[in-house]
Design an enzyme around this catalytic site. Structure first.
Site, PDB file in Angstrom:
ATOM      1  N   ASP A  21       0.881  -1.166   0.000  1.00 14.34           N
ATOM      2  CA  ASP A  21       0.000   0.000   0.000  1.00 14.34           C
ATOM      3  C   ASP A  21       0.918   1.215   0.000  1.00 14.34           C
ATOM      4  O   ASP A  21       1.554   1.517   1.010  1.00 14.34           O
ATOM      5  CB  ASP A  21      -0.878  -0.054   1.263  1.00 14.34           C
ATOM      6  CG  ASP A  21      -1.633   1.248   1.520  1.00 14.34           C
ATOM      7  OD1 ASP A  21      -1.636   2.113   0.628  1.00 14.34           O
ATOM      8  OD2 ASP A  21      -2.207   1.383   2.612  1.00 14.34           O
ATOM      9  N   LYS A  84       2.715  11.278  -3.214  1.00 15.45           N
ATOM     10  CA  LYS A  84       1.712  10.569  -4.020  1.00 15.45           C
ATOM     11  C   LYS A  84       0.802  11.549  -4.765  1.00 15.45           C
ATOM     12  O   LYS A  84       0.296  11.241  -5.839  1.00 15.45           O
ATOM     13  CB  LYS A  84       0.895   9.675  -3.082  1.00 15.45           C
ATOM     14  CG  LYS A  84      -0.079   8.744  -3.780  1.00 15.45           C
ATOM     15  CD  LYS A  84      -0.663   7.796  -2.755  1.00 15.45           C
ATOM     16  CE  LYS A  84      -1.873   7.063  -3.245  1.00 15.45           C
ATOM     17  NZ  LYS A  84      -2.395   6.148  -2.223  1.00 15.45           N
ATOM     18  N   GLU A 184      -7.344   0.543  -4.329  1.00 19.34           N
ATOM     19  CA  GLU A 184      -7.331   0.438  -2.858  1.00 19.34           C
ATOM     20  C   GLU A 184      -8.659  -0.077  -2.298  1.00 19.34           C
ATOM     21  O   GLU A 184      -8.661  -0.956  -1.427  1.00 19.34           O
ATOM     22  CB  GLU A 184      -6.973   1.793  -2.246  1.00 19.34           C
ATOM     23  CG  GLU A 184      -5.497   2.130  -2.449  1.00 19.34           C
ATOM     24  CD  GLU A 184      -5.190   3.614  -2.301  1.00 19.34           C
ATOM     25  OE1 GLU A 184      -6.065   4.371  -1.858  1.00 19.34           O
ATOM     26  OE2 GLU A 184      -4.063   4.003  -2.642  1.00 19.34           O
ATOM     27  N   ASP A 206     -12.676   5.803   2.864  1.00 18.71           N
ATOM     28  CA  ASP A 206     -11.239   5.837   3.149  1.00 18.71           C
ATOM     29  C   ASP A 206     -10.824   7.260   3.520  1.00 18.71           C
ATOM     30  O   ASP A 206     -10.730   8.135   2.657  1.00 18.71           O
ATOM     31  CB  ASP A 206     -10.492   5.348   1.900  1.00 18.71           C
ATOM     32  CG  ASP A 206      -8.977   5.353   2.084  1.00 18.71           C
ATOM     33  OD1 ASP A 206      -8.495   5.928   3.078  1.00 18.71           O
ATOM     34  OD2 ASP A 206      -8.277   4.786   1.228  1.00 18.71           O
TER      35      ASP A 206
END
Ligand code: AMP
Length: 623
Positions: A21, A84, A184, A206
């Protein structure tokens, strides 16, 4: 008593691939081990996660992870985080993001972003590769130097092709062989075994450090389809922290000169202190917001209550719910059409977030797995499947509570621990308590508490036909076996004669998830008290047995022992009898130890006689 062996009936080979991840705030790897996905934690660490932070010093090696994060306060311009957000993007895409990043970012002629530090330039792919390398090497090292090059890497469901390609390139730069890039939310659903559901809609909520993602998936015959994604790429735990940073700055605004108030080091110190306080508020109704001012070294301490914090973040939580509303509607659904809700990301530990999501969807979200690990765990499931492993076990197929047997005195001997992956089996050795005892009663219990009366009895059965022999001589192996469907079979077998008895029980039958939860909570609340009670019960049983055996053996050999030994034994017997009326573990332990010590010469004498009688071919009970 008490030989115990636990065998998980799954292969234990070294994994061939890992799941990674690659997160905005933290990154993490997991592997498939012993029949389930597992985050391998370095020895002595409570978490395997690596902060997605890189320190680029003027000289020397780059640092990634915790050490880099700790340095952020000293060298904010050269400490890179949130990389990211820049992966696979152009300057126009990230203009807003750059406002909150303290390091310089430029675009080259080819439209590739470059992060500048100490006169050098790095692409987001290179920096992401550094994080991947760190996560990968930590995982391999924690597994005793395993060599795993293949990986499944997760990305947000909304990542476009360029962002996915950039992730792939980063992995390649890190020397990884990418088996697949998966979404994800799909990974999180895999971790919860939702791929095994016949069908239905899943919402994956999330809320991480910097981003909020809501994904609506449908699952049919094990295939996931993304129906809608939504969220906010600039909403996350950092914003929750900021509400507390504002509290700090409000407090300081009249106390510090302007230039000190604008010092990036102060802002970083406040951010770190705010985050710590926020995390504490997930556990406690009140927490301290404490920071040391970088320039003066003075301390600032503020007391914050959970209610205060919840008020400050209420609007942020509402924004996430708006995102949920939109995504559900984009999927052409109503909140009530969602069969499962999965929580991902560290910020879903905030109680107010959980409550709001539960109320919105009208159902309790899945929070059983660590929200920081769930994506990596799901990636490891996918990695396992892609390297030829079968997936006939659900991750959630674990025993929800410990399974055990009631022992003499009412204590519980736990045979199978809570959260053991099924199928599994374990064997515990028992013996008889009284001479010539020909039968044994077994009470199978389920629960985390130490005393049988506080656990739930699943069934009772009797083993009969044990041949008469002195107390403690029979060897009875009690085997617990939980099959893949969660069916428990308990078998008791007397080893010398082979007599057997068994019972089939359904371990979870009748227990709702809430009951399991309550039992777990109780076990934590009562842990210390239970431990004491169980210890006392066990000691009393042991002393009772020792007294019986001592009195019986002493009768025949008293005149073979010297007077002092006999006196010591009599005194120890008296003390032990007295201790039996106490429930103080220390008193009982002292009495038990005293008896053991005093009867040492008696035991030696008896052993000697047993050995001689065995040589003479006599039966033990004739000695
Ligand atoms: P992630 O991006 O999923 O790694 O989530 C990181 C975010 O979760 C950060 O903002 C953390 O401050 C936040 N977080 C971690 N643990 C907790 C906690 N116990 N309570 C509140 N937020 C937390």
């Amino acid at each position: 008593m008490g030989y115990i062996e636990l065998t998980v009936l799954n292969n234990n080979v070294s994994p061939l691939a890992m799941g990674i991840d690659l997160g905005t705030t933290n990154s993490l790897a997991a592997v498939w081990k012993d029949g389930r996905p597992l985050v391998i934690k370095p020895e002595g660490h409570s978490s395997g996660s690596v902060p997605s932070v890189i320190l680029l010093p003027e000289q020397g090696e780059n640092t990634v992870g915790h050490a880099a994060r700790a340095q952020a306060i000293v060298d904010p311009r050269n400490t890179i985080f949130s990389i990211k957000r820049l992966l696979g993007r152009g300057l126009e895409d990230v203009r807003e993001d750059l406002k909150s990043l303290p390091f310089p970012v430029v675009e080259d002629a080819a439209g590739v972003l470059r992060i500048q530090a100490h006169g050098k330039e790095y692409t987001p792919e290179e920096l992401s590769a550094m994080i991947l390398m760190r996560v990968h090497s930590l995982c391999c090292r924690s597994m005793g130097g395993a060599e795993i090059q293949k990986a499944v890497i997760t990305v947000p469901a909304y990542f476009d092709d360029t962002q996915r390609q950039a992730t792939r390139d980063a992995a390649r730069l890190a020397g990884l062989d990418v088996l697949r890039i998966i979404n994800e939310p799909t990974a999180a659903s895999l971790a919860y075994g939702l791929d095994q559901n016949a069908g239905g809609n899943i919402a994956v909520y999330d809320l991480g450090g910097g981003t909020f993602d809501i994904s609506i998936l449908s699952i049919e015959d094990g295939v996931f389809r993304v129906l809608a994604t939504g969220g906010d790429t600039r909403l996350g735990g950092d914003d929750f922290d900021r509400t507390l940073v504002d509290l700090v700055l409000d407090e300081l605004k009249d106390k510090l000169p302007r230039e000190e108030l604008e010092d990036p080091a102060l802002h970083l110190a406040a951010r770190l202190a705010a985050e710590k306080c926020k995390c504490e508020l997930s556990e406690h109704p009140e927490a301290e917001l404490h920071l040391t001012l970088p320039q003066s070294g003075a301390h600032l301490r503020l007391q914050v209550t959970r209610e205060e914090f919840q008020e400050r973040v209420a609007a942020l939580i509402e924004r996430t719910l708006q995102g949920c509303r939109r995504a559900v509607s984009d999927a052409g659904l109503e909140p009530s059409d969602i069969a499962e809700v999965v929580m991902v990301g560290g910020s879903t530990r905030i109680p107010a977030v959980r409550d709001a999501v539960a109320a919105f969807f009208g159902r309790l979200p899945h929070t059983e797995l660590n929200p920081d690990e769930v994506v990596a765990l799901g990636a490891a499931v996918q990695a396992h499947i892609l390297t030829g492993g079968s997936r006939d076990l659900l991750l959630m197929d674990v025993t929800p509570l410990a399974l055990g047997l009631e022992t003499m005195g009412g204590a519980v001997a736990k045979v199978i621990a809570r959260n053991s992956t099924v199928p599994c089996q374990a064997t515990e050795g028992f013996t008889t308590y009284a001479d010539n005892q020909t039968g044994l009663d077994f009470n199978i219990v389920q629960g985390e508490r130490e005393l049988a009366e506080d656990c739930r009895s699943l069934g009772k059965f009797k083993l009969t036909g044990i041949p008469p022999m002195p107390a403690g001589m029979a060897r009875i192996a009690v085997r617990f076996h939980v099959d893949a469907d969660g069916l428990l079979k308990v078998t008791a077998r007397e080893e010398s004669t082979g007599v057997m008895a068994s019972i089939d029980v359904e371990p979870k039958h009748g227990l709702t998830d809430n009951q399991v939860e309550t039992m777990l909570k109780e076990s934590l609340i009562y842990a210390r008290e239970d431990f004491e009670k169980s210890r006392s019960a066990g000691l009393k049983t042991e002393i009772g047995g020792m007294l019986l055996a001592t009195k019986k053996s002493l009768a025949g050999v008293r005149d073979l022992l010297d007077r002092e030994t006999c006196l010591d034994i009599d005194e120890a017997i008296e003390a032990a009898n007295k201790a039996l009326s106490s429930s103080d573990g220390k008193v009982l332990q002292a009495a038990r130890d005293g008896l053991e010590q005093a009867t040492g010469p008696l035991a030696a004498l008896l052993m000697d006689r047993v050995a001689r009688s065995a040589l003479a071919g006599k039966r033990l009970d004739e000695v």
